[in-house]
Scaffold this motif. Structure first.
Motif, PDB file in Angstrom:
ATOM      1  N   ALA A   6       0.812  -1.215   0.000  1.00 29.45           N
ATOM      2  CA  ALA A   6       0.000   0.000   0.000  1.00 29.45           C
ATOM      3  C   ALA A   6       0.845   1.264   0.000  1.00 29.45           C
ATOM      4  O   ALA A   6       0.391   2.307  -0.483  1.00 29.45           O
ATOM      5  CB  ALA A   6      -0.930   0.001   1.212  1.00 29.45           C
ATOM      6  N   VAL A   7       2.051   1.210   0.533  1.00 28.80           N
ATOM      7  CA  VAL A   7       2.912   2.390   0.559  1.00 28.80           C
ATOM      8  C   VAL A   7       3.170   2.884  -0.863  1.00 28.80           C
ATOM      9  O   VAL A   7       2.973   4.066  -1.186  1.00 28.80           O
ATOM     10  CB  VAL A   7       4.245   2.083   1.280  1.00 28.80           C
ATOM     11  CG1 VAL A   7       5.215   3.256   1.115  1.00 28.80           C
ATOM     12  CG2 VAL A   7       4.011   1.816   2.758  1.00 28.80           C
ATOM     13  N   GLY A   8       3.637   1.991  -1.729  1.00 26.94           N
ATOM     14  CA  GLY A   8       3.877   2.372  -3.114  1.00 26.94           C
ATOM     15  C   GLY A   8       2.590   2.646  -3.873  1.00 26.94           C
ATOM     16  O   GLY A   8       2.522   3.571  -4.698  1.00 26.94           O
ATOM     17  N   PHE A   9       1.575   1.851  -3.607  1.00 27.73           N
ATOM     18  CA  PHE A   9       0.277   1.974  -4.276  1.00 27.73           C
ATOM     19  C   PHE A   9      -0.317   3.359  -4.053  1.00 27.73           C
ATOM     20  O   PHE A   9      -0.759   4.029  -4.998  1.00 27.73           O
ATOM     21  CB  PHE A   9      -0.653   0.885  -3.738  1.00 27.73           C
ATOM     22  CG  PHE A   9      -2.016   0.845  -4.369  1.00 27.73           C
ATOM     23  CD1 PHE A   9      -2.183   0.442  -5.681  1.00 27.73           C
ATOM     24  CD2 PHE A   9      -3.141   1.182  -3.634  1.00 27.73           C
ATOM     25  CE1 PHE A   9      -3.447   0.386  -6.258  1.00 27.73           C
ATOM     26  CE2 PHE A   9      -4.407   1.120  -4.191  1.00 27.73           C
ATOM     27  CZ  PHE A   9      -4.560   0.734  -5.507  1.00 27.73           C
ATOM     28  N   THR A  10      -0.328   3.818  -2.806  1.00 29.70           N
ATOM     29  CA  THR A  10      -0.913   5.126  -2.493  1.00 29.70           C
ATOM     30  C   THR A  10       0.001   6.266  -2.932  1.00 29.70           C
ATOM     31  O   THR A  10      -0.482   7.350  -3.281  1.00 29.70           O
ATOM     32  CB  THR A  10      -1.221   5.242  -0.997  1.00 29.70           C
ATOM     33  OG1 THR A  10      -0.029   4.996  -0.231  1.00 29.70           O
ATOM     34  CG2 THR A  10      -2.290   4.248  -0.580  1.00 29.70           C
ATOM     35  N   ALA A  11       1.326   6.042  -2.916  1.00 28.24           N
ATOM     36  CA  ALA A  11       2.243   7.076  -3.404  1.00 28.24           C
ATOM     37  C   ALA A  11       2.003   7.328  -4.885  1.00 28.24           C
ATOM     38  O   ALA A  11       1.980   8.474  -5.350  1.00 28.24           O
ATOM     39  CB  ALA A  11       3.688   6.654  -3.156  1.00 28.24           C
ATOM     40  N   MET A  12       1.801   6.264  -5.641  1.00 29.11           N
ATOM     41  CA  MET A  12       1.548   6.396  -7.071  1.00 29.11           C
ATOM     42  C   MET A  12       0.162   6.979  -7.334  1.00 29.11           C
ATOM     43  O   MET A  12      -0.045   7.695  -8.330  1.00 29.11           O
ATOM     44  CB  MET A  12       1.694   5.031  -7.743  1.00 29.11           C
ATOM     45  CG  MET A  12       1.765   5.083  -9.266  1.00 29.11           C
ATOM     46  SD  MET A  12       2.231   3.456  -9.952  1.00 29.11           S
ATOM     47  CE  MET A  12       2.050   3.777 -11.716  1.00 29.11           C
ATOM     48  N   THR A  70       1.369  -4.891 -10.013  1.00 34.60           N
ATOM     49  CA  THR A  70       1.276  -3.493  -9.596  1.00 34.60           C
ATOM     50  C   THR A  70       2.505  -3.071  -8.805  1.00 34.60           C
ATOM     51  O   THR A  70       2.997  -1.945  -8.953  1.00 34.60           O
ATOM     52  CB  THR A  70      -0.001  -3.271  -8.765  1.00 34.60           C
ATOM     53  OG1 THR A  70      -1.141  -3.678  -9.526  1.00 34.60           O
ATOM     54  CG2 THR A  70      -0.160  -1.813  -8.384  1.00 34.60           C
ATOM     55  N   SER A  71       3.029  -3.954  -7.960  1.00 36.35           N
ATOM     56  CA  SER A  71       4.237  -3.634  -7.200  1.00 36.35           C
ATOM     57  C   SER A  71       5.412  -3.365  -8.133  1.00 36.35           C
ATOM     58  O   SER A  71       6.189  -2.424  -7.927  1.00 36.35           O
ATOM     59  CB  SER A  71       4.580  -4.792  -6.255  1.00 36.35           C
ATOM     60  OG  SER A  71       3.604  -4.936  -5.251  1.00 36.35           O
ATOM     61  N   ILE A  72       5.547  -4.195  -9.175  1.00 33.71           N
ATOM     62  CA  ILE A  72       6.610  -3.980 -10.164  1.00 33.71           C
ATOM     63  C   ILE A  72       6.387  -2.643 -10.878  1.00 33.71           C
ATOM     64  O   ILE A  72       7.331  -1.860 -11.088  1.00 33.71           O
ATOM     65  CB  ILE A  72       6.633  -5.128 -11.186  1.00 33.71           C
ATOM     66  CG1 ILE A  72       6.935  -6.461 -10.490  1.00 33.71           C
ATOM     67  CG2 ILE A  72       7.663  -4.863 -12.284  1.00 33.71           C
ATOM     68  CD1 ILE A  72       6.783  -7.675 -11.391  1.00 33.71           C
ATOM     69  N   ALA A  73       5.133  -2.363 -11.231  1.00 29.88           N
ATOM     70  CA  ALA A  73       4.810  -1.131 -11.945  1.00 29.88           C
ATOM     71  C   ALA A  73       5.139   0.105 -11.116  1.00 29.88           C
ATOM     72  O   ALA A  73       5.616   1.120 -11.663  1.00 29.88           O
ATOM     73  CB  ALA A  73       3.330  -1.130 -12.330  1.00 29.88           C
ATOM     74  N   VAL A  74       4.883   0.055  -9.831  1.00 28.10           N
ATOM     75  CA  VAL A  74       5.179   1.188  -8.955  1.00 28.10           C
ATOM     76  C   VAL A  74       6.676   1.510  -8.975  1.00 28.10           C
ATOM     77  O   VAL A  74       7.088   2.671  -9.125  1.00 28.10           O
ATOM     78  CB  VAL A  74       4.718   0.888  -7.514  1.00 28.10           C
ATOM     79  CG1 VAL A  74       5.281   1.918  -6.542  1.00 28.10           C
ATOM     80  CG2 VAL A  74       3.196   0.871  -7.428  1.00 28.10           C
ATOM     81  N   ILE A  75       7.490   0.486  -8.819  1.00 28.11           N
ATOM     82  CA  ILE A  75       8.942   0.686  -8.793  1.00 28.11           C
ATOM     83  C   ILE A  75       9.429   1.245 -10.124  1.00 28.11           C
ATOM     84  O   ILE A  75      10.203   2.217 -10.170  1.00 28.11           O
ATOM     85  CB  ILE A  75       9.655  -0.644  -8.466  1.00 28.11           C
ATOM     86  CG1 ILE A  75       9.276  -1.108  -7.051  1.00 28.11           C
ATOM     87  CG2 ILE A  75      11.172  -0.480  -8.589  1.00 28.11           C
ATOM     88  CD1 ILE A  75       9.766  -2.498  -6.706  1.00 28.11           C
ATOM     89  N   GLY A  95       9.440  -2.743  -2.887  1.00 28.31           N
ATOM     90  CA  GLY A  95      10.292  -3.906  -3.131  1.00 28.31           C
ATOM     91  C   GLY A  95      10.043  -5.018  -2.134  1.00 28.31           C
ATOM     92  O   GLY A  95       9.940  -6.196  -2.506  1.00 28.31           O
ATOM     93  N   LEU A  96       9.930  -4.655  -0.857  1.00 29.72           N
ATOM     94  CA  LEU A  96       9.631  -5.653   0.168  1.00 29.72           C
ATOM     95  C   LEU A  96       8.238  -6.242  -0.040  1.00 29.72           C
ATOM     96  O   LEU A  96       8.020  -7.451   0.124  1.00 29.72           O
ATOM     97  CB  LEU A  96       9.745  -5.027   1.560  1.00 29.72           C
ATOM     98  CG  LEU A  96      11.161  -4.611   1.994  1.00 29.72           C
ATOM     99  CD1 LEU A  96      11.109  -3.801   3.283  1.00 29.72           C
ATOM    100  CD2 LEU A  96      12.041  -5.843   2.172  1.00 29.72           C
ATOM    101  N   GLY A  97       7.298  -5.378  -0.412  1.00 33.98           N
ATOM    102  CA  GLY A  97       5.949  -5.868  -0.695  1.00 33.98           C
ATOM    103  C   GLY A  97       5.944  -6.817  -1.880  1.00 33.98           C
ATOM    104  O   GLY A  97       5.212  -7.819  -1.887  1.00 33.98           O
TER     105      GLY A  97
END
Length: 483
Positions: A76-82, A397-402, A422-424
């Motif tokens: 969710a950290v990366g998801f909400t940042a994006m 989605t995690s890959i896409a965020v990075i 990355g950890l997610g």
């Protein structure tokens, strides 16, 4: 500067004269109600928890909710940042498209449609059977499950056609009721101190890895399906830049805490060994027996009724999520433009809602004609499809965020853009492997059926990529990114 084609946000332009924008004033609380209702807390406690205890890691099962919550919070950290930089309400597919390109984005969109349609079909099967069980238990006539399922479908269609705030109010009332009865049971067990004292099995790492922790994690993760739908309601949110992140974190924390607490007290209610025995011998009746034992027979009856309302709340929430996916795809050109229209008075995705209702009806009719059992086949098989699909979408989605943040440099904070995503990603990839490997168990032990499901999921993703090739302007607009 360069330009990169990505998934488009919903357009306000209409090709046929009709409005395409959704509107609303949903705050974090309203969106959280939608998301937690989709998680169906009572259904999870009544269904997934006993299965996780019996087939997973026994009395240590409550700890799996802590693990899942931790992994999803990292996601969710990366998801909400994006989410702060991505307009539109496409959720998974929008983020995948911005990070990995239009072809992968539309592939994710079609995979999401299949996954959510599957889980909704699963719930329709369960609710039809649950209503029939309740009626026959009180002396009523036995009626085929699909009759009740189609009746519920009509009610859902009516609510989905109207403004989102009406659904939010209905879900809010039902959610309070189902959470309330579980909390009454929890407090009673806590007050009595359980059968043998309060369980400590979940605190031991050795106990966590006893039995089949992989299976336990799969059943636990199923309880979170739909939490990412916070972003789907972006167009109807009040101040989405703040509302969406707050709703996402709040939903995850509330869901995780509720599941961990309730499953721990369920184990405590019977004792470590007794809980495993009860979950194995009578999984479908474990919550009802716990209510009768610690609260009284009236509570047992309430659990049966509220299980149905829990399922109703879940299917309504999934309907709203699916309708908004279809609406977003209609506006992007991936689906017919009419799917992207919104109602002039209700500001709802009424055409998309009708399309979604039709697809749900097709699933129910197909399951009926196939002679499938509503619980052991419709619910179990379709939930298996959804579990794999949703975890795969979160992994993408995690890959896409990075990739997105590394390419655009729109946010250079290390934790939000690299470390947490990355950890997610590591956690989700592990869960995806566990889910895929154990898919035969989720669908009744059939390797053949598991292969068919895997082929369907892959085909759904590839069909989206095919649409991207066949319709070059679908889901395309340009954004500026730094070289």
């Amino acid at each position: 500067m360069t330009t990169t084609p990505v998934s488009t946000a919903p357009s306000t332009a209409s090709t046929d004269g009709g409005p395409h924008a959704l509107s609303g004033r949903l705050g974090p609380t309203g969106i959280v109600f939608m998301v937690i209702a989709a998680a169906a807390p009572l259904t999870v406690i009544a269904g997934a928890v006993p299965l996780g205890i019996s087939a997973g890691n026994g009395a240590a099962y409550p700890a799996t909710y802590i693990v899942c919550t931790a992994v999803l919070l990292l996601f969710a950290v990366g998801f909400t940042a994006m989410a702060r930089h991505i307009p539109g309400a496409g959720a998974f597919y929008t983020y995948v498209a911005h990070g990995l390109g239009r072809h992968a984005g539309l592939g994710a969109a079609f995979l999401a449609l299949l996954s959510y349609t599957a889980v909704q079909g699963a719930v329709y099967g369960y609710i039809g059977a649950a209503i029939n069980d309740l009626v026959t238990a009180h002396g009523g006539p036995a009626v085929p499950w699909y009759v009740y399922a189609l009746g519920i479908l009509v009610v859902i269609a009516s609510l989905g056609y109207r403004h989102i705030e009406l659904s939010g109010k209905v879900l809010g009332v039902l959610l309070v009721c189902e959470v309330g009865i579980v909390m009454i049971i929890n407090l009673s067990v806590l007050g009595h101190g359980g059968a043998e004292g309060l369980s400590t099995a979940a605190l031991s790492p050795a106990n966590f890895f006893h039995g089949a922790p992989g299976i336990a994690l799969i059943f636990a993760l199923a309880g979170y399906i739909g939490f990412e739908a916070t972003a789907v309601f972006r167009d109807e949110a009040r101040d989405p830049a703040r509302t969406i992140p707050r709703a996402t974190y709040l939903a995850l924390l509330l869901i995780g805490a509720f599941y961990a607490l309730s499953s721990w007290l369920m184990v405590s209610a019977w004792g470590d060994a007794g809980a495993v025995q009860m979950a194995t011998e009578n999984p479908e009746g474990m919550i009802t027996e716990t209510a009768v034992r610690y609260v009284g027979s009236v509570a047992g009856d309430l659990v049966q009724v509220l299980l149905i309302t829990s399922l109703f709340a879940a299917v309504l929430s999934f309907h709203n999520v699916l309708a908004r996916y279809i609406h977003s795809l209609g506006n992007s050109g991936a689906l017919p433009a009419s799917c992207g229209r919104s109602h002039a008075r209700h500001a709802s995705p009424h055409v998309a809602s009708i399309v979604q209702t039709t697809s749900a009806a097709v699933v129910i009719v197909a399951a009926t004609l196939g002679g499938l059992d509503p619980v052991t086949q419709v619910f179990a098989w379709f939930a298996g499809v959804s579990s794999v699909g949703i975890v795969a979408l979160m992994t993408l989605t995690s890959i896409a965020v990075i990739v997105y943040f590394r390419r655009t440099r729109k946010d250079t904070r290390l934790w939000q853009t690299i470390l947490a995503p990355g950890l997610g990603l590591i956690g989700l990839a592990t869960l995806l492997v566990l889910t895929a490997v154990n898919l035969p168990l989720l669908v009744g032990g059939s390797d053949t059926l598991a292969i068919i499901i895997a082929v369907l999921l892959i085909a759904a993703f590839l069909s989206g990529a095919v649409v991207a090739v066949a319709r070059p302007h679908a889901a395309r607009h340009t954004i500026s990114v730094d070289n």
